[in-house]
Every structure is written in C-alpha cells, then in structure tokens.
Design a protein around this motif. Structure first.
Motif, PDB file in Angstrom:
ATOM      1  N   GLN A 171       0.844  -1.196   0.000  1.00  0.00           N
ATOM      2  CA  GLN A 171       0.000   0.000   0.000  1.00  0.00           C
ATOM      3  C   GLN A 171       0.878   1.244   0.000  1.00  0.00           C
ATOM      4  OE1 GLN A 171      -3.621  -0.285   0.779  1.00  0.00           O
ATOM      5  NE2 GLN A 171      -3.813   1.829   0.138  1.00  0.00           N
TER       6      GLN A 171
ATOM      7  N   LEU B 191       0.548   5.519   0.298  1.00  0.00           N
ATOM      8  CA  LEU B 191      -0.310   6.650   0.632  1.00  0.00           C
ATOM      9  C   LEU B 191       0.114   7.868  -0.175  1.00  0.00           C
ATOM     10  CD1 LEU B 191      -2.416   8.140   2.385  1.00  0.00           C
ATOM     11  CD2 LEU B 191      -0.596   8.485   4.082  1.00  0.00           C
TER      12      LEU B 191
ATOM     13  N   GLN C 130      -4.062   4.755  -1.624  1.00  0.00           N
ATOM     14  CA  GLN C 130      -5.043   5.595  -0.958  1.00  0.00           C
ATOM     15  C   GLN C 130      -4.517   7.018  -1.033  1.00  0.00           C
ATOM     16  OE1 GLN C 130      -5.199   3.566   2.938  1.00  0.00           O
ATOM     17  NE2 GLN C 130      -7.363   3.170   2.511  1.00  0.00           N
TER      18      GLN C 130
ATOM     19  N   LEU D 247      -9.324   9.722   1.441  1.00  0.00           N
ATOM     20  CA  LEU D 247      -9.540   9.705   2.882  1.00  0.00           C
ATOM     21  C   LEU D 247      -9.584  11.135   3.395  1.00  0.00           C
ATOM     22  CD1 LEU D 247      -6.799   7.027   3.697  1.00  0.00           C
ATOM     23  CD2 LEU D 247      -9.229   6.597   3.270  1.00  0.00           C
TER      24      LEU D 247
ATOM     25  N   ALA E 260      -3.765   6.270   7.907  1.00  0.00           N
ATOM     26  CA  ALA E 260      -3.470   5.516   6.687  1.00  0.00           C
ATOM     27  C   ALA E 260      -2.003   5.119   6.621  1.00  0.00           C
ATOM     28  CB  ALA E 260      -3.840   6.339   5.461  1.00  0.00           C
TER      29      ALA E 260
ATOM     30  N   THR F 277       4.997   6.629   1.694  1.00  0.00           N
ATOM     31  CA  THR F 277       4.195   7.836   1.487  1.00  0.00           C
ATOM     32  C   THR F 277       4.785   8.603   0.319  1.00  0.00           C
ATOM     33  OG1 THR F 277       3.675   7.991   3.859  1.00  0.00           O
ATOM     34  CG2 THR F 277       3.352   9.973   2.527  1.00  0.00           C
TER      35      THR F 277
END
Length: 392
Positions: free
Chosen positions: A3, A5, A32, A51, A92, A99
């Motif tokens: 994942q 961000l 996300q 988000l 998150a 990130t």
C-alpha cells in the motif's frame, strides 16, 4: 499487496498524484489518497480511494495570497478540516509501506510530520525558470527526510544536489502524462479555451467566449476544456448552454444568436490538446500541459484567486515564448490570437519554448519504477520485505 499513501495539495497536484498512482498500480501497488486542497475529483475518477474531508475552501488553495483569503478559509473551517486530514494521513500511514507527497512544502510537511516512511516527494510546483530561490531553507530541510525527491525540471535536481540533497533526481515531468483520454468527435484544428479549475473560470470564460465571436473567420473550432466546476454558476451573456446528454467528450454546446457555437468538453483533454492550434488560458496546470504539447497560449490576468497578474507573470517566466500575455479584454485577446496566426515564426518559437520548459512525456512510468526499486531496497534493508519477494 503493498500500500502507498498519496498526499497532494492542489487540483493539478491531484491530477499528477492520480497519474503516478496509475503507474504504481501497474506495478502491483494499492493506493489511498488524502487531497489536502479541494475535492480530490482526479483520484475518484482514477478509482483511487480518498480519505479525510475533501472540500473546496473560498481561497481555492491560495490562502496565503492575502489576509482576506486566509480569513475566509479560517471562517469556512480550515482548522477543523485540516486536523481531520492530518488524522487521516496518520491513520493511513500505519498500513502503508511508503508515502508519496505531491506538491510543495505544505504537502511535504504533512508527509514528514504525519506520513509514514520511506517518504518520496514529487515537487511539481517550484521551478528555477521563474527566478529566485525555488526551494526555501525550510523545504530543503524537510526534503532531507525523503528517500527520493523528484523535481519538475533538470535544473531543479542539479540545484538541490549542489546544496546537499543527493536524493534529488530528475526523471521528467509527469504533468504531461496526466491527460484524460476520452474521445472528442469534433473537426480540428481547435481554438482551446482553458479557463482553469478555480473560481477564475467564471470570470474569464465570458471574456474568452466574446473573443471567439470575433475569431469566427479563423476556421478554428472553439473547445472549452472544462475542469468540472458547477455550470449553474456560470453567467453567460447571450450564449445559451445546452447539454448533449454525454458524460464525457462534448457534454454541452454554447450557442450565440450570431451563429457562433462553442463546444464544452470534459474528460477528453488529451484529444483536445492534440487537435489544438492555439489556446486561450487563465489556468495553471492545463496551460503548462498545453505548452508541453506544443500548443501556443494567449493568457490574461483575472481578479483571482489563481490567475492574478503576479501568477500570470510567474507562468510567463516559466513558459517563455509559449505564453503571450494580454490585457483582460476580448479585443486584446483577439489581437494576441491574430498575432500568432499571422506569424509562423511566432508559432514555431512558442512550440519550441513550451516543449523545452516541460520536457518529454513518459515521466510517470519512470518515476513509478524508480520509487518501486527504492522501496524494494528499503524493505529489504529493514527486513520488512516478505520472504517470497526476497527469494525472487
């Protein structure tokens, strides 16, 4: 699935973030996003979950341009909205392997304070071409927390490396890959109208439409690249707005009693750019994309919040001969268009300047691959890479 961000602070930054996100998805990542400014429409169109609160504040992301804009944002709930966004980033980041901040010092600062590590930065705003120091001391200190910093131009990478940031690496400008690719069933060549994605558009589009009436003899098809602002707030003199029933491509027609027809297009910016001969612009990102694709621009300042005289002059320094600035009147805009159309030398000079300022397409895939390789190395070094991945 790993994942990542995404954090971004602006409409153009959201578009670039979504474009980089698409390239990362092709490498197997889940995304996300927390858009810090505006509604994050680019992420939703790309299918990337957003988000935190996504709301357009009165300044449109330009609160620091003056006390009135800052006060309007504060009254509209900037503090509570920002606090909720920071909490969303922090939550998150706990489940993300990296990130990616897209924007300037604000997005970077949020990433450093609330995001996870490793941190990557796509600095798509600052440019040495506009003069002065493009990166403040504060921003450079924050950049030291990033594994990789991707400036928008090679001069920026060299400038940062010379000041102790070896992680600065120029791989191109992903802005040129951030194009909606819907179809546009209109005969080119086009006169492209770029009123922008902020409130300036409601003021500048009527000026552009009046100019179109006076340019009917050019045989250019007028096309508005509309960025999704509510159309019910558009005040039109004499023009009648008619919906076509389509959700992309030509979604509306603007018809004048004298026979002038202007087509309003959405989610088909790539096709619009490739078919355009010239553009009228009071936009930021869209103007730079147009210049990169060799479309000369005629721009004029607005009362704001974005395309103020100062912003217009900064963009002129960035794009050089690709952008001709005029007074904000239909007559002046028409003179600018006719000056370009009457001189192949001016047109060629503008096309060359735009491409020189913006680089070549394909940067999104290059940056995504570089990020992937550095993230893989980081996870291996920290022992967080799954055994199956390490054994391959």
């Amino acid at each position: 699935m790993k994942q990542i961000l995404l954090i971004s602070n602006g409409h153009g930054e959201d578009i670039i973030g979504a474009t980089l996100g698409g390239a990362l998805q092709a490498l197997g990542y889940a995304l996300q996003a927390v858009p810090l400014v505006g509604q994050g429409q680019a992420y939703r169109r790309a299918g990337i979950p957003t988000l935190g609160p996504c709301r357009e504040l009165p300044s449109g992301g330009f609160a620091l341009q003056g006390a009135a804009a800052l006060w309007a944002d504060l009254r509209a709930g900037w503090f509570s909205m920002s606090r909720a966004q920071y909490q969303a980033v922090q939550a998150a980041a706990r489940g993300a392997q990296a990130t990616l901040a897209v924007g300037d010092v604000y997005a970077l600062g949020v990433g450093v304070v609330f995001g996870g590590r490793p941190l990557f930065l796509m600095q798509c705003r600052s440019s040495l071409r506009v003069g002065g120091r493009p990166y403040s001391v504060t921003e450079r200190l924050l950049m030291r927390q990033a594994v990789r910093v991707y400036p928008r131009e090679p001069e920026g990478a060299a400038w940062l490396r010379a000041r102790g940031l070896p992680q600065a690496c120029y791989l191109g400008n992903p802005m040129l890959d951030a194009l909606d690719e819907g179809s546009l069933e209109l005969p080119p060549p086009y006169l492209l109208l770029l009123p922008g994605s902020r409130q300036d558009a409601y003021w500048s589009l009527p000026v552009m439409l009046e100019a179109c009436r006076r340019l009917r003899d050019t045989a250019l098809t007028p096309v508005v690249a509309w960025a999704g602002l509510p159309l019910d707030r558009l005040e039109l003199k004499d023009y009648r707005l008619e919906a076509t029933g389509r959700s992309e491509g030509v979604t509306h027609r603007l018809s004048h009693p004298d026979g002038t027809v202007v087509y309003l297009a959405q989610r088909a910016f790539g096709a619009a750019l490739r078919g355009s001969r010239l553009a009228l612009s009071t936009s930021g990102t869209a103007a730079e994309q147009a210049a990169g694709y060799g479309v000369p621009l005629v721009g004029f300042p607005t009362p704001g919040p974005q395309y103020t005289p100062g912003f217009a002059q900064t963009q002129k320094r960035l794009l050089g001969d690709a952008l001709m600035l005029t007074e904000p009147s239909p007559e002046a805009v028409v003179r600018g268009v006719r000056a370009f159309l009457s001189s192949e030398t001016l047109l060629e000079r503008a096309r060359a300047a735009g491409k020189a300022a913006m680089g070549e397409p394909g940067a999104a895939a290059r940056i995504a691959l570089d990020l992937h390789q550095h993230l893989h190395q980081h996870l291996q070094a920290t022992g967080l890479e799954p055994e199956r991945s390490r054994s391959r």
